[in-house]
Motif scaffolding. Structure first.
Motif, short mmCIF file in Angstrom:
data_model
loop_
_atom_site.label_atom_id
_atom_site.label_comp_id
_atom_site.label_asym_id
_atom_site.label_seq_id
_atom_site.Cartn_x
_atom_site.Cartn_y
_atom_site.Cartn_z
N UNK A 41 -36.62 7.95 -22.04
CA UNK A 41 -36.15 6.77 -22.71
C UNK A 41 -35.74 5.72 -22.37
N UNK A 42 -34.71 5.79 -21.16
CA UNK A 42 -34.42 4.62 -20.49
C UNK A 42 -35.60 3.61 -19.79
N UNK A 49 -38.33 -4.06 -21.71
CA UNK A 49 -37.70 -5.38 -21.59
C UNK A 49 -37.99 -6.25 -20.49
N UNK A 50 -38.31 -5.70 -19.25
CA UNK A 50 -38.60 -6.60 -18.19
C UNK A 50 -40.23 -7.11 -18.72
N UNK A 98 -29.59 -4.78 -23.90
CA UNK A 98 -30.40 -4.33 -24.69
C UNK A 98 -30.29 -2.62 -24.64
N UNK A 99 -30.55 -2.27 -23.54
CA UNK A 99 -30.67 -0.88 -23.19
C UNK A 99 -29.38 -0.02 -23.56
N UNK A 100 -28.13 -0.70 -23.26
CA UNK A 100 -26.87 0.01 -23.61
C UNK A 100 -26.71 -0.11 -25.26
N UNK A 119 -20.25 -0.55 -26.95
CA UNK A 119 -21.11 -1.21 -26.34
C UNK A 119 -20.73 -2.26 -25.57
N UNK A 120 -19.70 -3.09 -25.72
CA UNK A 120 -19.01 -4.08 -25.04
C UNK A 120 -18.45 -3.64 -23.67
#
Length: 156
Positions: A41-42, A49-50, A98-100, A119-120
């Motif tokens: 998943x990660x 994203x990259x 994005x991932x977090x 999230x923050x």
């Protein structure tokens, strides 16, 4: 990224390698279960994203320009070390946010009212650690990408 075949191959390999390295790093940093589901998943999210950021943001050009602005000679270790900072800052920031975000916002175990705060906190916690990991790993990922591109593009 798509200006030449060599650059496209290099970027794709770099994204795949960075994806796996950062997936393992995030699992360790965030004390997640180390299993194929989490790794995949990660890995998939980081790789996506990259690749996406690489299409739209000329971070390599900016990194090289920053090293040149410091009057570093291209090809030297100093140039490479400085030129790698901006790409790492940009890619790490996008990946951390994005991932977090995806991991937290789609978690059924985290109440919706608490997700933004968590999230923050995750961004603040993970960003500096992942920056260091991604900066160091990028050198190996780029070297692997160059080898693959040289073997498959230049010899074709």
């Amino acid at each position: 990224m798509f200006k030449d075949h060599f650059g496209t191959v290099l970027t794709n390999v770099l994204a795949i390698v960075m994806g796996i390295v950062m997936a393992v790093a995030v699992i360790i940093i965030d004390h997640q279960a180390f299993n194929i589901s989490n790794v995949f998943k990660i890995w998939a999210m980081v790789t996506f994203v990259v690749l996406t950021v690489s299409i739209f943001v000329p971070y390599v050009k900016w990194g090289n320009a920053s090293a040149a602005a410091l009057h570093l000679k291209e090809g030297t270790i100093g140039f490479k070390l400085v030129a790698g900072i901006i790409p790492s800052l940009i890619l790490n920031t996008f990946n951390t946010v994005i991932v977090s975000g995806a991991s937290i916002m789609y978690s059924e175990t985290i109440p919706a009212a608490a997700q933004t705060g968590i999230w923050i906190e995750a961004i603040i916690h993970d960003w500096p650690i992942c920056l260091v990991v991604s900066y160091i790993a990028a050198f190996a990922a780029e070297a692997i990408g160059k080898k693959v591109a040289e073997k498959n593009v230049l010899s074709a």
